[in-house]
Design a protein around this motif. Structure first.
Motif, short mmCIF file in Angstrom:
data_model
loop_
_atom_site.label_atom_id
_atom_site.label_comp_id
_atom_site.label_asym_id
_atom_site.label_seq_id
_atom_site.Cartn_x
_atom_site.Cartn_y
_atom_site.Cartn_z
N GLU A 22 0.74 -1.06 -0.11
CA GLU A 22 0.01 -0.18 0.08
C GLU A 22 0.97 1.28 0.06
OE1 GLU A 22 -3.90 1.99 2.49
OE2 GLU A 22 -3.01 -0.17 3.02
N ALA A 23 2.07 1.26 0.91
CA ALA A 23 2.82 2.49 0.96
C ALA A 23 3.42 2.53 -0.45
CB ALA A 23 4.17 2.11 1.92
N LEU A 24 4.02 1.52 -1.40
CA LEU A 24 4.49 1.54 -2.52
C LEU A 24 3.42 2.11 -3.43
CD1 LEU A 24 6.63 -1.62 -2.72
CD2 LEU A 24 7.37 0.71 -2.57
N VAL A 25 2.30 1.56 -3.39
CA VAL A 25 1.29 2.09 -4.35
C VAL A 25 1.02 3.59 -4.16
CG1 VAL A 25 -1.17 1.80 -5.14
CG2 VAL A 25 0.18 -0.06 -4.83
N LEU A 26 0.72 3.94 -2.89
CA LEU A 26 0.69 5.40 -2.57
C LEU A 26 1.56 6.42 -3.19
CD1 LEU A 26 -1.14 4.98 0.78
CD2 LEU A 26 -2.05 6.23 -1.33
N ALA A 27 3.01 6.00 -2.87
CA ALA A 27 3.98 6.64 -3.37
C ALA A 27 3.98 6.80 -5.03
CB ALA A 27 5.27 6.13 -2.95
N GLY A 28 3.79 5.79 -5.56
CA GLY A 28 3.52 5.84 -7.18
C GLY A 28 2.41 6.67 -7.45
N ALA A 29 1.34 6.58 -6.96
CA ALA A 29 0.35 7.32 -7.32
C ALA A 29 0.53 8.80 -6.88
CB ALA A 29 -0.88 7.09 -6.43
N GLY A 30 1.51 9.16 -5.93
CA GLY A 30 1.79 10.43 -5.63
C GLY A 30 2.61 10.96 -6.54
N ARG A 31 3.60 10.20 -7.42
CA ARG A 31 4.37 10.71 -8.18
C ARG A 31 3.68 10.89 -9.76
NH1 ARG A 31 7.67 7.21 -5.62
NH2 ARG A 31 7.24 5.31 -6.58
N ILE A 32 2.75 10.27 -9.81
CA ILE A 32 1.85 10.33 -10.83
C ILE A 32 0.92 11.43 -11.15
CG2 ILE A 32 -0.45 9.38 -12.40
CD1 ILE A 32 2.47 8.01 -12.90
N SER A 33 0.41 11.91 -9.74
CA SER A 33 -0.28 13.12 -9.33
C SER A 33 0.61 14.36 -9.57
CB SER A 33 -0.81 13.15 -8.12
OG SER A 33 -1.91 12.02 -7.89
N ARG A 34 1.91 14.10 -8.95
CA ARG A 34 2.71 15.44 -9.37
C ARG A 34 2.99 15.62 -10.79
NH1 ARG A 34 8.22 14.44 -6.52
NH2 ARG A 34 8.30 12.79 -7.91
N GLN A 35 3.16 14.40 -11.53
CA GLN A 35 3.25 14.62 -12.99
C GLN A 35 2.19 15.31 -13.68
OE1 GLN A 35 6.81 14.14 -13.76
NE2 GLN A 35 5.95 13.55 -15.69
N ARG A 36 1.19 15.13 -13.16
CA ARG A 36 -0.21 15.80 -13.79
C ARG A 36 -0.29 17.17 -13.29
NH1 ARG A 36 -5.03 11.47 -13.96
NH2 ARG A 36 -5.17 12.18 -16.03
N GLY A 37 0.30 17.39 -12.33
CA GLY A 37 0.16 18.88 -11.79
C GLY A 37 -0.79 19.02 -10.74
N ASP A 38 -1.17 17.89 -10.18
CA ASP A 38 -2.14 18.05 -8.95
C ASP A 38 -1.41 17.83 -7.60
OD1 ASP A 38 -4.39 17.60 -7.31
OD2 ASP A 38 -5.31 16.12 -8.23
N VAL A 39 -0.92 19.00 -7.39
CA VAL A 39 -0.07 19.10 -6.10
C VAL A 39 -0.83 18.70 -4.87
CG1 VAL A 39 1.04 20.51 -4.67
CG2 VAL A 39 1.34 20.92 -6.99
N GLU A 40 -2.11 18.94 -4.67
CA GLU A 40 -2.65 18.54 -3.33
C GLU A 40 -2.96 17.10 -3.28
OE1 GLU A 40 -3.11 20.50 -0.62
OE2 GLU A 40 -1.97 22.00 -1.93
N LYS A 41 -3.32 16.52 -4.42
CA LYS A 41 -3.46 14.97 -4.57
C LYS A 41 -2.24 14.45 -4.15
CE LYS A 41 -5.40 11.29 -6.86
NZ LYS A 41 -6.09 10.69 -8.31
N ALA A 42 -0.82 14.76 -4.85
CA ALA A 42 0.21 14.17 -4.77
C ALA A 42 0.87 14.45 -3.15
CB ALA A 42 1.31 15.00 -5.77
N LYS A 43 0.38 15.74 -2.64
CA LYS A 43 1.02 15.66 -1.22
C LYS A 43 0.03 14.89 -0.41
CE LYS A 43 1.24 19.57 2.14
NZ LYS A 43 0.70 21.12 2.16
N SER A 44 -1.17 14.68 -0.59
CA SER A 44 -2.02 13.57 0.42
C SER A 44 -1.31 12.25 0.18
CB SER A 44 -3.46 13.92 -0.17
OG SER A 44 -4.21 12.83 0.35
N GLU A 45 -1.17 11.96 -1.03
CA GLU A 45 -0.53 10.44 -1.26
C GLU A 45 0.52 10.16 -0.59
OE1 GLU A 45 -3.34 9.55 -5.41
OE2 GLU A 45 -1.41 10.64 -5.56
N PHE A 46 1.57 11.27 -0.80
CA PHE A 46 2.90 11.14 -0.21
C PHE A 46 2.61 10.85 1.15
CE2 PHE A 46 5.12 13.32 -4.08
CZ PHE A 46 5.18 12.21 -4.69
N LYS A 47 1.82 11.86 2.03
CA LYS A 47 1.70 11.73 3.31
C LYS A 47 0.98 10.46 3.81
CE LYS A 47 1.56 16.61 4.60
NZ LYS A 47 0.61 17.67 5.24
N ARG A 48 0.18 9.82 3.25
CA ARG A 48 -0.43 8.55 3.39
C ARG A 48 0.56 7.54 3.44
NH1 ARG A 48 -5.48 7.78 -0.16
NH2 ARG A 48 -5.62 5.78 1.01
N SER A 49 1.38 7.44 2.37
CA SER A 49 2.53 6.57 2.23
C SER A 49 3.56 6.68 3.34
CB SER A 49 3.17 6.89 0.66
OG SER A 49 4.09 5.71 0.62
#
Length: 122
Positions: free
Chosen positions: A34-61
């Motif tokens: 789950e931590a790995l998936v959230l980290a990956g999802a955060g990187r994808i969100s960052r690439q898409r420019g969705d900073v808040e979603k990336a931040k949330s996913e990184f914090k959960r991870s």
């Protein structure tokens, strides 16, 4: 499909895959998975420019890595949060995160982590 369209499609497909994995019953994923998936999802969100979603996913991870006692995972996620803060111009927060990364790297005798943290600090 044209070559120039591949990165956008990859990001879109990756985002769908990460969301499918996160929608699984949590009992199907280990905490590390789950931590790995959230980290990956955060990187994808960052690439898409969705900073808040990336931040949330990184914090959960990050919370999961801390729960697991995985200091290297923790250092990596704190670094991601630092890079994210730097990207939006919050240099004070970025510096705090990268200093925390440096401390973790030193505590764990991680020379590569120290070098990465020092580079991020400028």
């Amino acid at each position: 499909m044209r070559w120039k369209e591949l990165p956008g499609r990859f990001i879109s497909d990756s985002d769908k895959l990460f969301n499918q994995l996160l929608d699984l019953d949590n009992s199907d994923l280990s905490l590390l998975d789950e931590a790995l998936v959230l980290a990956g999802a955060g990187r994808i969100s960052r690439q898409r420019g969705d900073v808040e979603k990336a931040k949330s996913e990184f914090k959960r991870s990050l919370r999961l890595y801390r729960q697991l006692g995985d200091k290297e995972g923790e250092r990596e996620l704190i670094g991601n949060l630092g890079d994210l803060a730097k990207g939006i111009g919050d240099l004070e927060t970025a510096e705090q995160h990268h200093n925390n990364c440096l401390t973790l790297a030193k505590e764990n005798n991680n020379a590569r982590g120290e070098a990465t943290s020092l580079s991020s600090l400028g």
